[in-house]
Design an enzyme around this catalytic site. Structure first.
Site, short mmCIF file in Angstrom:
data_model
loop_
_atom_site.label_atom_id
_atom_site.label_comp_id
_atom_site.label_asym_id
_atom_site.label_seq_id
_atom_site.Cartn_x
_atom_site.Cartn_y
_atom_site.Cartn_z
N GLU A 50 1.46 -8.28 14.81
CA GLU A 50 2.42 -9.38 15.54
C GLU A 50 2.31 -10.66 15.03
O GLU A 50 1.14 -10.94 14.52
CB GLU A 50 1.94 -9.28 17.03
CG GLU A 50 2.34 -8.15 17.76
CD GLU A 50 3.69 -8.22 18.35
OE1 GLU A 50 4.24 -9.28 17.88
OE2 GLU A 50 3.96 -7.04 18.85
N ASP B 10 13.09 -7.87 15.67
CA ASP B 10 11.93 -8.68 14.94
C ASP B 10 11.71 -7.93 13.72
O ASP B 10 11.85 -6.59 13.60
CB ASP B 10 10.65 -8.76 15.93
CG ASP B 10 10.08 -7.60 16.47
OD1 ASP B 10 10.91 -6.82 17.06
OD2 ASP B 10 8.86 -7.40 16.35
#
Length: 232
Positions: free
Chosen positions: A152, A204
């Site tokens: 992340e 993403d």
């Protein structure tokens, strides 16, 4: 994490009873069907979880030197023994759609249903929340979870300023280390975005993530001497 805060994918941790019963059923069933190789493969992934055999773990240990350890909720991962039971051949790039602290908080929430192995902050600090040997629920696809390491990145897909030089460089060093550890090629077939995982609706890392730059940095880090990362 991308567009949604949860990414459950049907992963479930097997209990001791399920291990014994399931293992016996697998052997008997596959003997009847004549597919003993499949039974051996499945049991080979589970033997280490038998009482007295499960491998010891060091509390707070990290896989990337200098990373800060903050444990995710056990509900957001599945204990495993990768790469012995599941081959690791992918790195999946995510964006948190929020700040670093909020990402840590949701990964520690057992009701969230998801966590990544690592979080890279805007200032280049690396936090590990799931050991690489375990299956983190980050991809929204069980097979991809089992074969990948998820990273992340603090920020927002729509905000190009989220992706700082410090973040790119720290993340590239992390990915280079992962690729070196598991023999993963440094290319777009093996370092992918969450958006590229089949069956998911995430976007993403988004259009502002500079893939060409990132791969250059990863390749450079693969050939450079290993440098310890700054502690958070």
């Amino acid at each position: 994490m991308g567009d949604r805060r949860t990414a459950k994918d049907g992963d479930r941790r097997l209990g001791r009873r399920a291990l014994f019963v399931g293992g016996t059923a697998a052997v008997l069933g596959t003997a009847v069907l004549g597919t003993a190789a499949l039974a051996r493969e499945e049991l080979g992934r589970l033997w280490w979880r038998l009482p007295g055999i499960e491998k010891p773990r060091v509390a707070g240990a990290v896989d990337f030197p200098g990373a800060r350890w903050v444990a995710a909720s056990p509900a957001n991962l599945r204990r495993a023994d990768r790469p012995d039971d599941y081959r690791i051949d992918r790195v999946i790039i995510h964006v948190t759609q929020g700040g670093y602290r909020s990402a840590v908080n949701v990964f520690q929430d057992p009701g969230h249903g998801a966590a990544a192995h690592y979080i890279v902050s805007a200032d280049g600090h690396v936090t590990q929340m799931v050991r690489e040997l375990d299956v983190a629920f980050h991809a929204g696809n069980r097979e991809y979870n089992e074969r990948s390491v998820g990273i992340e990145h603090e920020g927002f897909v729509e905000d190009a300023s989220s992706f700082t030089d410090a973040m790119y460089e720290a993340s590239a060093r992390l990915t280079a280390a992962i690729c070196g550890r598991y023999g993963i090629p440094v290319d777009r077939g093996h370092i992918i975005g969450h958006v590229e995982v089949p069956g998911t609706d995430h976007t993403d890392p988004g259009p502002h993530w500079d893939w060409a730059r990132y791969l250059r940095l990863v390749r450079a880090a693969r050939t450079a001497p290993v440098k310890p990362q700054r502690s958070a």
